[in-house]
Scaffold this motif. Sequence first.
Motif, mmCIF file in Angstrom:
data_model
loop_
_atom_site.group_PDB
_atom_site.id
_atom_site.type_symbol
_atom_site.label_atom_id
_atom_site.label_comp_id
_atom_site.label_asym_id
_atom_site.label_seq_id
_atom_site.Cartn_x
_atom_site.Cartn_y
_atom_site.Cartn_z
ATOM 1 N N UNK A 20 46.046 53.410 43.089
ATOM 2 C CA UNK A 20 46.415 52.516 41.991
ATOM 3 C C UNK A 20 45.332 51.464 41.769
ATOM 4 N N UNK A 21 44.781 50.934 42.851
ATOM 5 C CA UNK A 21 43.744 49.906 42.719
ATOM 6 C C UNK A 21 42.513 50.441 41.999
ATOM 7 N N UNK A 22 42.222 51.729 42.170
ATOM 8 C CA UNK A 22 41.031 52.323 41.551
ATOM 9 C C UNK A 22 41.276 52.794 40.112
ATOM 10 N N UNK A 46 47.694 48.198 39.904
ATOM 11 C CA UNK A 46 46.626 48.913 39.190
ATOM 12 C C UNK A 46 45.453 47.948 39.024
ATOM 13 N N UNK A 47 44.262 48.404 39.370
ATOM 14 C CA UNK A 47 43.125 47.499 39.484
ATOM 15 C C UNK A 47 42.399 47.174 38.205
ATOM 16 N N UNK A 48 42.559 48.020 37.188
ATOM 17 C CA UNK A 48 41.855 47.777 35.926
ATOM 18 C C UNK A 48 42.774 48.130 34.765
ATOM 19 N N UNK A 85 48.908 38.061 33.610
ATOM 20 C CA UNK A 85 48.466 39.148 34.489
ATOM 21 C C UNK A 85 47.407 38.679 35.474
ATOM 22 N N UNK A 86 46.519 37.788 35.036
ATOM 23 C CA UNK A 86 45.501 37.252 35.954
ATOM 24 C C UNK A 86 46.157 36.388 37.028
ATOM 25 N N UNK A 93 40.769 43.634 36.986
ATOM 26 C CA UNK A 93 39.737 43.749 35.948
ATOM 27 C C UNK A 93 40.476 43.991 34.639
ATOM 28 N N UNK A 94 40.463 43.015 33.768
ATOM 29 C CA UNK A 94 41.308 43.057 32.575
ATOM 30 C C UNK A 94 40.483 42.856 31.315
#
Length: 236
Positions: A20-22, A46-48, A85-86, A93-94
Amino acid sequence: MEDWQQRTRLLLGDEKTERLRRAHVLVVGLGGVGAYAAEMICRAGVGQMTIVDADTVQPTNINRQLPALHSTMGLKKAEILEARFRDINPDLKLKVLPLFLKDENIPELLDAASYDFVVDAIDTLAPKCHLIAETLKRRIRIVSSMGAGAKSDITQVRFADLWDTYHCGLSKAVRKRLQKMGIKRKVPVVFSTEQADPNAVLLTEEEMNKKSTCGTVSYMPAVFGCYLAEYVIRRL
């Protein structure tokens, strides 16, 4: 700070949490359905993410939409959710795109990054169908929300292929438009088998292909959004 993803890791394990992070997920439409989908995806780690919506908060949004408060009237939904979200995941990474999707800028959006999943929570017909079509052409995984308006029974919310849905006016309109575009491929969707309440539909003539306004209740779009998020998270 204690690991905020501890409970997620306990359920999914380190390997799946790392997947999920990737991952990079695109969410288009941040209204009643899309904002909840996006937040659940964010909270899952989720990372991005890329989020797209040009709409601003209006008084009629308050009964059901995550970014809608009296204090956020007139602000862009995408920018409200960006801050939120931040704050949930400082490492996220948004990319935030406060724009309305049109036929000509959808290919540009889809080619701008390597997405692992697209979440379609658009409620207007033309951009919705073009996003689905262009995503399918690129063989990017997608899940799409059908109509949650004029319905109130969460026990009738389902996953299905678009072509197998029923009792859903938006599904019918999307099928017709995609057929005209020569597309008959499977499209995973969230829909409700409940018959829409005809007394909860107000016919209008608005811009951007929206010809009706449907009554809504607080929980129904949120449930649709959670279904979308579950579909994405389990498959990532």
